[in-house]
Design a protein around this motif. Structure first.
Motif, PDB file in Angstrom:
ATOM      1  N   ILE A   1      -6.051 -31.516  28.365  1.00 39.59           N
ATOM      2  CA  ILE A   1      -5.535 -32.456  29.355  1.00 39.59           C
ATOM      3  C   ILE A   1      -5.506 -33.850  28.731  1.00 39.59           C
ATOM      4  O   ILE A   1      -6.548 -34.357  28.304  1.00 39.59           O
ATOM      5  CB  ILE A   1      -6.428 -32.467  30.609  1.00 39.59           C
ATOM      6  CG1 ILE A   1      -6.552 -31.054  31.190  1.00 39.59           C
ATOM      7  CG2 ILE A   1      -5.880 -33.432  31.653  1.00 39.59           C
ATOM      8  CD1 ILE A   1      -7.650 -30.919  32.227  1.00 39.59           C
ATOM      9  N   PRO A  47      -1.464 -31.289  25.779  1.00 51.71           N
ATOM     10  CA  PRO A  47      -0.985 -30.256  26.706  1.00 51.71           C
ATOM     11  C   PRO A  47      -0.400 -29.036  26.012  1.00 51.71           C
ATOM     12  O   PRO A  47      -0.486 -27.919  26.539  1.00 51.71           O
ATOM     13  CB  PRO A  47       0.070 -30.992  27.541  1.00 51.71           C
ATOM     14  CG  PRO A  47       0.467 -32.174  26.741  1.00 51.71           C
ATOM     15  CD  PRO A  47      -0.744 -32.562  25.954  1.00 51.71           C
ATOM     16  N   LYS A  60      -5.821 -31.991  35.783  1.00 48.59           N
ATOM     17  CA  LYS A  60      -5.679 -33.408  36.130  1.00 48.59           C
ATOM     18  C   LYS A  60      -6.172 -33.665  37.549  1.00 48.59           C
ATOM     19  O   LYS A  60      -6.825 -34.679  37.822  1.00 48.59           O
ATOM     20  CB  LYS A  60      -4.214 -33.830  36.011  1.00 48.59           C
ATOM     21  CG  LYS A  60      -3.707 -34.010  34.596  1.00 48.59           C
ATOM     22  CD  LYS A  60      -2.250 -34.447  34.616  1.00 48.59           C
ATOM     23  CE  LYS A  60      -1.715 -34.699  33.220  1.00 48.59           C
ATOM     24  NZ  LYS A  60      -0.281 -35.086  33.239  1.00 48.59           N
ATOM     25  N   GLU A  95      -2.675 -27.677  33.070  1.00 49.81           N
ATOM     26  CA  GLU A  95      -2.701 -29.134  32.945  1.00 49.81           C
ATOM     27  C   GLU A  95      -2.754 -29.830  34.304  1.00 49.81           C
ATOM     28  O   GLU A  95      -3.564 -30.743  34.518  1.00 49.81           O
ATOM     29  CB  GLU A  95      -1.474 -29.616  32.172  1.00 49.81           C
ATOM     30  CG  GLU A  95      -1.461 -31.127  31.968  1.00 49.81           C
ATOM     31  CD  GLU A  95      -0.221 -31.622  31.231  1.00 49.81           C
ATOM     32  OE1 GLU A  95      -0.065 -32.851  31.117  1.00 49.81           O
ATOM     33  OE2 GLU A  95       0.582 -30.782  30.790  1.00 49.81           O
TER      34      GLU A  95
END
Length: 355
Positions: free
Chosen positions: A334, A329, A256, A252
């Motif tokens: 994401i 998640p 990001k 994750e």
């Protein structure tokens, strides 16, 4: 049975491709969609939970691949579609103008390289090695560059068997977009698209679950799949070298970091004044901690259709943007950044009834 266990069982059986939740009472309004297998596990969870809360609505979605989903959307044989490649300008122009088009990014994820090596070691792959593997130029796990990057791994004598998608695929679009951005040779010889000119020695399999299953049953295999599928089925994922030269695990936070530099265009969707163009890709993200292959994935919707179906779709999108994002998640996806959610919430208002 947990959702993760259910996904694992289905994927190993090679049947993770269709979802339809039937409420206890018959649904008054059904919307049918098809397309990308990349977001299928998440969309299935959303549809199930949404239908539980809305007894008069039913959402059905088939994971047939992004290319097939786009074709169905153009042919008006579905109420919505999904694609990791969104739609290109030519495809958008083929949608009847009385229907209209809205493209909404609904979640994001990563494309990973999964492999089948004895003991499932934690494998690092330099950029040049990854390129040569998918050009078909490197076919031995004993290659000195792989050994140099992985001094603690006893690499097998196995031949490298590359597994690629056999269908028109948004996952292929994203993966080849990265490789083409990194290597001019790859861009020229293999290309960038939903279907590309893979070396003939590669083994084809349909959809993400098909590729995952083929890797799992083939010693020495390597192939590209969506992170959530690898996570759910317990398959190893390579640690890839990014643009900054660092080896980064998928996850994750690294996903990001990859999408942090995404800048949406300020223009309208071609042919649709007042409809925002929400297509964006980060083919080779900068940043020390960025995983190199991450993407948004889109729902394709009509601006004009049956009003009852339009209402169900708006409600379903709203669910996905709110409670649904909390599932992301946990399932290897994401969550959308707040600024992207705001763009989608505004654009979803264009999903309306008959013109």
């Amino acid at each position: 049975m947990t959702l993760q266990h259910a996904l694992k069982t289905a994927a190993l059986a090679g049947c993770l491709s269709t979802f339809a939740f039937s409420p206890a009472i018959s649904a008054d309004t059904t919307v049918n969609g098809s397309g990308a297998s990349f977001p299928f596990p998440l969309y299935a969870k959303w549809a199930k939970d949404f239908s539980k809360k809305n007894k008069d609505a039913r959402v059905q979605y088939q994971a047939v691949g992004s290319g097939a989903g786009i074709r169905a959307f153009i042919a008006e044989t579905v109420d919505f579609a999904a694609s990791d490649a969104a739609m290109n300008d030519e495809e958008i122009s083929k949608v009847p103008t009385d229907k209209g088009v809205v493209l909404l990014p609904m979640t994001a994820g990563e494309v990973v390289l999964s492999y089948n090596l004895p003991g499932s070691p934690e494998l690092k792959l330099p950029r040049d090695v990854m390129i040569d593997i998918f050009l078909g130029k490197l076919d031995s796990w004993k290659d000195e560059r792989i050994a140099e990057a992985n001094p603690d791994i006893d690499l097998p004598d196995d031949k490298i068997t590359v597994v690629r998608r056999s269908d028109s695929s948004g996952t292929t679009y994203v993966f080849t977009g990265h490789l083409a951005a990194v290597s001019e040779e790859f861009a020229e010889q293999v290309g960038h698209g939903k279907s590309v000119n893979w070396p003939k020695s590669f083994v084809g399999a349909p959809k993400n679950d098909g590729v995952a299953a083929m890797i799992k049953q083939t010693p020495g295999a390597i192939g590209y799949i969506e992170y959530g599928y690898a996570e759910a089925t317990g398959q190893p994922m390579a640690i890839l070298q990014n643009k900054a030269g660092n080896f980064v695990k998928p996850g994750e936070e690294s996903g990001k970091a990859a999408l942090a530099s995404a800048e949406f265009p300020s223009t309208d969707l071609p042919g649709y004044e007042g409809t925002p163009d929400l297509r964006v890709w980060v083919s080779d993200p900068a940043g020390d901690d960025a995983y190199p292959i991450a993407t948004f994935t889109w729902m394709l919707l009509y601006q004009h259709q049956d009003e009852e179906k339009a209402q169900v779709l708006r409600d379903f999108i709203e669910y996905g943007l709110t409670k649904g994002q909390k599932d992301a998640p946990k399932m290897g996806y994401i969550p959308l950044p707040d600024n992207v959610k705001a763009k989608v919430e505004d654009a979803m208002k264009l999903v309306g009834g008959e013109k």
